[in-house]
Enzyme design. Structure first.
Site, PDB file in Angstrom:
ATOM      1  N   VAL A 172     -23.917 -48.828 -32.130  1.00 48.29           N
ATOM      2  CA  VAL A 172     -24.308 -47.425 -32.067  1.00 48.29           C
ATOM      3  C   VAL A 172     -23.474 -46.763 -30.973  1.00 48.29           C
ATOM      4  CG1 VAL A 172     -26.199 -45.804 -31.742  1.00 48.29           C
ATOM      5  CG2 VAL A 172     -26.644 -48.017 -32.786  1.00 48.29           C
ATOM      6  N   ARG A 219     -28.537 -54.973 -35.413  1.00 49.05           N
ATOM      7  CA  ARG A 219     -28.240 -56.140 -36.231  1.00 49.05           C
ATOM      8  C   ARG A 219     -26.987 -55.905 -37.066  1.00 49.05           C
ATOM      9  NH1 ARG A 219     -33.557 -57.468 -39.286  1.00 49.05           N
ATOM     10  NH2 ARG A 219     -34.020 -55.833 -37.763  1.00 49.05           N
ATOM     11  N   PHE A 220     -26.799 -54.652 -37.495  1.00 45.63           N
ATOM     12  CA  PHE A 220     -25.741 -54.375 -38.469  1.00 45.63           C
ATOM     13  C   PHE A 220     -24.557 -53.627 -37.877  1.00 45.63           C
ATOM     14  CE2 PHE A 220     -29.668 -54.458 -41.069  1.00 45.63           C
ATOM     15  CZ  PHE A 220     -29.397 -55.663 -41.686  1.00 45.63           C
ATOM     16  N   GLY A 221     -24.406 -53.653 -36.574  1.00 45.19           N
ATOM     17  CA  GLY A 221     -23.249 -52.943 -36.045  1.00 45.19           C
ATOM     18  C   GLY A 221     -23.577 -52.225 -34.765  1.00 45.19           C
ATOM     19  N   GLY A 258     -25.394 -48.960 -27.869  1.00 47.46           N
ATOM     20  CA  GLY A 258     -26.298 -50.011 -28.315  1.00 47.46           C
ATOM     21  C   GLY A 258     -25.683 -50.878 -29.388  1.00 47.46           C
ATOM     22  N   LYS A 259     -26.348 -51.982 -29.606  1.00 46.60           N
ATOM     23  CA  LYS A 259     -25.886 -52.883 -30.655  1.00 46.60           C
ATOM     24  C   LYS A 259     -27.083 -53.264 -31.493  1.00 46.60           C
ATOM     25  CE  LYS A 259     -22.133 -56.259 -30.610  1.00 46.60           C
ATOM     26  NZ  LYS A 259     -21.384 -55.508 -31.589  1.00 46.60           N
ATOM     27  N   ASP A 294     -40.414 -52.323 -40.004  1.00 50.24           N
ATOM     28  CA  ASP A 294     -39.820 -52.905 -38.794  1.00 50.24           C
ATOM     29  C   ASP A 294     -40.090 -52.008 -37.595  1.00 50.24           C
ATOM     30  OD1 ASP A 294     -38.466 -54.767 -37.281  1.00 50.24           O
ATOM     31  OD2 ASP A 294     -36.489 -53.920 -37.680  1.00 50.24           O
TER      32      ASP A 294
HETATM   33  N1  LIG Z   1     -30.023 -41.542 -32.134  1.00 51.36           N
HETATM   34  C1  LIG Z   1     -29.924 -42.323 -31.055  1.00 51.36           C
HETATM   35  N2  LIG Z   1     -29.888 -41.770 -29.831  1.00 51.36           N
HETATM   36  C2  LIG Z   1     -29.795 -42.555 -28.740  1.00 51.36           C
HETATM   37  N3  LIG Z   1     -29.737 -43.887 -28.742  1.00 51.36           N
HETATM   38  C3  LIG Z   1     -29.768 -44.492 -29.934  1.00 51.36           C
HETATM   39  C4  LIG Z   1     -29.859 -43.760 -31.152  1.00 51.36           C
HETATM   40  N4  LIG Z   1     -29.874 -44.635 -32.177  1.00 51.36           N
HETATM   41  C5  LIG Z   1     -29.808 -45.862 -31.624  1.00 51.36           C
HETATM   42  N5  LIG Z   1     -29.753 -45.806 -30.272  1.00 51.36           N
HETATM   43  C6  LIG Z   1     -29.667 -46.935 -29.353  1.00 51.36           C
HETATM   44  O1  LIG Z   1     -28.997 -48.001 -29.989  1.00 51.36           O
HETATM   45  C7  LIG Z   1     -29.826 -49.144 -30.059  1.00 51.36           C
HETATM   46  C8  LIG Z   1     -29.610 -49.876 -31.373  1.00 51.36           C
HETATM   47  O2  LIG Z   1     -30.174 -49.125 -32.394  1.00 51.36           O
HETATM   48  P1  LIG Z   1     -30.390 -49.612 -33.864  1.00 51.36           P
HETATM   49  O3  LIG Z   1     -31.517 -48.866 -34.395  1.00 51.36           O
HETATM   50  O4  LIG Z   1     -29.118 -49.567 -34.591  1.00 51.36           O
HETATM   51  O5  LIG Z   1     -30.659 -51.159 -33.782  1.00 51.36           O
HETATM   52  P2  LIG Z   1     -31.888 -51.990 -33.262  1.00 51.36           P
HETATM   53  O6  LIG Z   1     -33.110 -51.235 -33.483  1.00 51.36           O
HETATM   54  O7  LIG Z   1     -31.615 -52.469 -31.886  1.00 51.36           O
HETATM   55  O8  LIG Z   1     -31.741 -53.245 -34.177  1.00 51.36           O
HETATM   56  P3  LIG Z   1     -32.372 -53.609 -35.564  1.00 51.36           P
HETATM   57  O9  LIG Z   1     -31.443 -53.025 -36.585  1.00 51.36           O
HETATM   58  O10 LIG Z   1     -32.322 -55.097 -35.512  1.00 51.36           O
HETATM   59  O11 LIG Z   1     -33.746 -53.070 -35.635  1.00 51.36           O
HETATM   60  C9  LIG Z   1     -31.242 -48.604 -29.902  1.00 51.36           C
HETATM   61  O12 LIG Z   1     -32.092 -49.565 -29.362  1.00 51.36           O
HETATM   62  C10 LIG Z   1     -31.045 -47.418 -28.964  1.00 51.36           C
HETATM   63  O13 LIG Z   1     -31.008 -47.839 -27.611  1.00 51.36           O
END
Ligand SMILES: Nc1ncnc2c1ncn2[C@@H]1O[C@H](COP(=O)(O)OP(=O)(O)OP(=O)(O)O)[C@@H](O)[C@H]1O
Ligand SMILES: *[C@@H]1O[C@H](CO)[C@@H](O)[C@H](O)[C@H]1NC(C)=O
Ligand SMILES: *[C@@H]1O[C@H](CO)[C@@H](O)[C@H](O)[C@H]1NC(C)=O
Length: 277
Positions: free
Chosen positions: A114, A110-112, A107-108, A233
């Site tokens: 995953v 806002r800050f980098g 995943g991606k 959020d």
């Molecule tokens: N612990 C995890 N296990 C499985 N997938 C994950 C996990 N953490 C994050 N992801 C995946 O990575 C994506 C990005 O997660 P992250 O929480 O960093 O950002 P976001 O929620 O998309 O963005 P923002 O920071 O703008 O809220 C998630 O939507 C999810 O699909």
């Protein structure tokens, strides 16, 4: 005449006697010094040897925590029962983070990015911030390590680490990691796009998000208490779905803590937060 003859002959015979004594002194003193020197040398080498032998056993606490048969569940259990109740010791966090092997991006944010990583054969999620976003990384790590935050419906935090400065052909930058439990279904947003959820499934999802949020909001008073926390959020992309259909709240990077004694929150409230609709 005989006396006279003897006297001068005895004088020169006495002189070599004195020089013999001098000779003995001249030989014995350096010899003794040499002996002492050798003795000292042996002592130092032995001491050094001992110190060198002992070195790997020096931090018994971390050795105990990091024993090779420990799995993530045990570590997280240790973390919630031992010490401050706020997280693993920093050295252990660092050791875990530095032995993770990254597998693929999942995943991606806002800050980098995953990533899914492997630690001792188990899957973990690694959120990687660039050094530009150090403050976001620090903030999220800080919130996850709030005392008593741990809950069945809040993403299980494992470790934070700045992986040090890496040199590249274009300069150097640091990589900041947040390690947490991995949930293969990903976010609730992805899950709802992929699967049809039954009425019962929906109730379970809603109940677990509500329980997690209630725990975040609740203030626990006491030395091992927690402040009230606002997520700020909450959306389906920030909720992850477990294999058994329950959910956890993730992405606490924008959360704020409420200090009830002064009735203030811990960051200025004029920051723009949340997600654009
Ligand atoms: N612990 C995890 N296990 C499985 N997938 C994950 C996990 N953490 C994050 N992801 C995946 O990575 C994506 C990005 O997660 P992250 O929480 O960093 O950002 P976001 O929620 O998309 O963005 P923002 O920071 O703008 O809220 C998630 O939507 C999810 O699909
Ligand atoms: C160097 O390149 C990497 C990707 O290869 C990038 O993430 C990083 O920001 C760059 N650093 C600088 C200082 O430009
Ligand atoms: C789902 O799994 C979690 C942890 O793996 C467990 O704590 C929880 O009780 C499970 N819930 C159900 C409904 O099976």
């Amino acid at each position: 005449m005989l006396f006279l003859m003897c006297a001068p002959s005895e004088r020169p015979s006495k002189e070599p006697g004195w020089s013999r004594l001098q000779l003995t002194v001249v030989i014995l003193v350096p010899f003794c010094l040499l002996c002492v020197g050798i003795l000292l040398g042996v002592c130092i080498v032995q001491g050094h040897h001992c110190a060198w032998k002992q070195d790997p056993e020096e931090p018994p606490d971390d050795q105990m925590l990091m024993s090779p048969d420990k799995c993530l569940k045990d570590l997280i259990y240790d973390m919630s029962t031992s010490g401050s109740g706020s997280g693993l010791p920093l050295l252990v966090q660092r050791t875990i983070a530095r032995t993770i092997v990254l597998q693929e991006t999942i995943g991606k944010g806002r800050f980098g990015e995953v990533w899914r990583g492997k630690w001792r054969g188990e899957d973990v999620a690694v959120k990687i911030f660039s050094s530009r976003d150090e403050r976001s990384w620090f903030r999220e790590a800080e919130i996850y390590q709030t005392i008593m935050l741990r809950h069945e419906n809040i993403l299980g935090f494992i470790a934070a680490d700045n992986k040090g400065i890496r040199l590249t052909n274009n300069g150097s930058w640091t990589q900041l990691w947040l390690v947490s439990e991995y949930h293969e279904h990903g976010s609730l947003y992805d899950y709802l796009n992929r699967y049809t959820v039954s009425m019962e499934g929906m109730v379970i999802l809603a109940l677990s998000v509500a329980s997690g949020l209630a725990h975040l909001h609740m203030e626990i008073i006491g030395t091992q208490g927690k402040p009230a926390i606002a997520h700020r959020d909450l959306k389906s992309k920030n909720v992850l779905v477990r294999r058994n259909g329950t959910a956890v709240i993730a992405d606490l990077g924008l959360a704020v803590k409420h200090d009830s004694s002064t009735n203030t929150i811990d960051i200025p409230s004029n920051h723009r937060v949340g997600t654009k609709r």
